[in-house]
Design a protein around this motif. Sequence first.
Motif, PDB file in Angstrom:
ATOM      1  N   ILE A   1      35.561 -40.749  44.808  1.00  0.00           N
ATOM      2  CA  ILE A   1      34.445 -41.309  44.445  1.00  0.00           C
ATOM      3  C   ILE A   1      33.303 -40.200  44.547  1.00  0.00           C
ATOM      4  CG2 ILE A   1      34.992 -43.291  45.980  1.00  0.00           C
ATOM      5  CD1 ILE A   1      33.047 -41.776  48.161  1.00  0.00           C
ATOM      6  N   THR A   2      32.192 -40.692  44.007  1.00  0.00           N
ATOM      7  CA  THR A   2      30.925 -39.600  44.003  1.00  0.00           C
ATOM      8  C   THR A   2      30.226 -39.953  45.280  1.00  0.00           C
ATOM      9  OG1 THR A   2      30.931 -39.479  41.670  1.00  0.00           O
ATOM     10  CG2 THR A   2      29.184 -38.661  43.006  1.00  0.00           C
ATOM     11  N   PRO A   3      29.980 -39.477  46.234  1.00  0.00           N
ATOM     12  CA  PRO A   3      29.238 -39.885  47.554  1.00  0.00           C
ATOM     13  C   PRO A   3      27.820 -40.280  47.344  1.00  0.00           C
ATOM     14  CG  PRO A   3      30.409 -37.536  48.123  1.00  0.00           C
ATOM     15  CD  PRO A   3      30.658 -37.992  46.385  1.00  0.00           C
TER      16      PRO A   3
ATOM     17  N   HIS B   1      20.978 -38.195  47.083  1.00  0.00           N
ATOM     18  CA  HIS B   1      19.878 -37.931  45.734  1.00  0.00           C
ATOM     19  C   HIS B   1      19.669 -36.515  45.602  1.00  0.00           C
ATOM     20  CE1 HIS B   1      15.941 -38.385  48.682  1.00  0.00           C
ATOM     21  NE2 HIS B   1      16.976 -37.413  49.018  1.00  0.00           N
ATOM     22  N   ASP B   2      19.244 -36.087  44.518  1.00  0.00           N
ATOM     23  CA  ASP B   2      19.411 -34.941  43.837  1.00  0.00           C
ATOM     24  C   ASP B   2      18.445 -33.820  44.271  1.00  0.00           C
ATOM     25  OD1 ASP B   2      21.492 -35.670  42.731  1.00  0.00           O
ATOM     26  OD2 ASP B   2      20.636 -36.153  40.763  1.00  0.00           O
ATOM     27  N   ALA B   3      17.121 -34.411  44.513  1.00  0.00           N
ATOM     28  CA  ALA B   3      16.163 -33.341  44.773  1.00  0.00           C
ATOM     29  C   ALA B   3      16.355 -32.381  45.746  1.00  0.00           C
ATOM     30  CB  ALA B   3      14.700 -34.438  45.006  1.00  0.00           C
TER      31      ALA B   3
ATOM     32  N   MET C   1      39.335 -41.936  30.095  1.00  0.00           N
ATOM     33  CA  MET C   1      38.563 -41.388  31.261  1.00  0.00           C
ATOM     34  C   MET C   1      37.229 -41.486  31.532  1.00  0.00           C
ATOM     35  SD  MET C   1      39.549 -37.305  29.951  1.00  0.00           S
ATOM     36  CE  MET C   1      39.254 -37.394  28.473  1.00  0.00           C
ATOM     37  N   ARG C   2      36.528 -40.954  32.617  1.00  0.00           N
ATOM     38  CA  ARG C   2      35.067 -41.152  32.771  1.00  0.00           C
ATOM     39  C   ARG C   2      34.326 -39.957  32.436  1.00  0.00           C
ATOM     40  NH1 ARG C   2      31.262 -41.053  37.379  1.00  0.00           N
ATOM     41  NH2 ARG C   2      31.330 -39.141  36.390  1.00  0.00           N
ATOM     42  N   ARG C   3      33.934 -39.477  31.167  1.00  0.00           N
ATOM     43  CA  ARG C   3      33.310 -38.394  30.958  1.00  0.00           C
ATOM     44  C   ARG C   3      31.792 -38.478  31.057  1.00  0.00           C
ATOM     45  NH1 ARG C   3      36.640 -37.125  25.515  1.00  0.00           N
ATOM     46  NH2 ARG C   3      36.392 -39.242  25.560  1.00  0.00           N
TER      47      ARG C   3
HETATM   48  O1  LIG Z   1      28.975 -38.718  37.446  1.00  0.00           O
HETATM   49  C1  LIG Z   1      28.977 -38.833  38.794  1.00  0.00           C
HETATM   50  O2  LIG Z   1      29.816 -39.440  39.519  1.00  0.00           O
HETATM   51  C2  LIG Z   1      27.675 -38.519  39.756  1.00  0.00           C
HETATM   52  C3  LIG Z   1      26.419 -38.231  38.863  1.00  0.00           C
HETATM   53  C4  LIG Z   1      25.334 -37.450  39.532  1.00  0.00           C
HETATM   54  O3  LIG Z   1      25.316 -37.525  40.824  1.00  0.00           O
HETATM   55  C5  LIG Z   1      24.190 -37.167  38.932  1.00  0.00           C
HETATM   56  O4  LIG Z   1      24.245 -36.769  37.779  1.00  0.00           O
HETATM   57  O5  LIG Z   1      23.310 -36.519  39.717  1.00  0.00           O
END
Ligand SMILES: O=C(O)CCC(=O)C(=O)O
Length: 265
Positions: free
Chosen positions: A107-109, A112-114, A215-217
């Motif tokens: 998984i991607t936990p 948030h990115d900031a 795939m999940r690109r």
């Molecule tokens: O692709 C993902 O699983 C996460 C993407 C992500 O976190 C992002 O692009 O900021």
Amino acid sequence: MFKTEQEMFSQDGVTVIRGLFKDWVELLRQGVEINEQQPGPSFRDYTPDQPQNRFWADYCNWQRIQPFYDFVYQSPAGQIAKNLMQSRDVRLFHEHVLVKGRNSSKITPWHHDAPYYPVSAKQTLSMWIPLDPISRESSIEFVAGSHRWNKHFKAQSFNGQYYEHQGMQEEPLPDIEGQREQYNILGWELEPGDAIAFDYLTIHGAPGNLSNEHMRRAVSFRWLGDDAVYVNRGGKTSPDYPHLNALLKTGDPLPQDEFPFIPTF
Ligand SMILES: O=C(O)CCC(=O)C(=O)O
């Protein structure tokens, strides 16, 4: 009531735009392939001991990977980011490739990115572009409106370690997954070349890739709006720019060669 993409981006902090980059999918797939064959210094394999659950990522290679460079300067992405952000100008922060293998349970936990980034700007936008068909169950998800919570949650690597940011007002993220019913969670079934635009403050995460066929690109192109400046977060960031940390202090303008303004019309 029907919301325009711009209204949705502004109110929910995320919007989906269908078919926007379908003519660019092949070029971006070439970019991802080059990236995998010629990884950059920040390449991360999140599943080194579990090849059956492959998840890898890389970023900040757009200057050396020609398809990404061409996308930045020749596609309408910069213009569209500028329109959605309603900014005077648009500049590139970086691109980020995120690839999950078939049947990868990684998984991607939620995050948030900031707080990961050594930049801030009046407006921010990431444009996440899938290069494979993605079912709703395997798709990236967003907490609608979380960009307006006025919070900076602690940055945590996708493998769980917290970033040490001295002097920053950051708190741990609430347990989104455990309390999903308390949030308005948005996600979509996606086709290659759709795009999801979201604010750097919008909380998001992604399940594993349930597909045994695809795939999940994905590639996320990250944009900055007006008055973009450098921010020293008191520790490592992601991406990390040690050479800039030595040169710049919080509030300084960003250098044009690494974070170029993109010509729009
Ligand atoms: O692709 C993902 O699983 C996460 C993407 C992500 O976190 C992002 O692009 O900021």
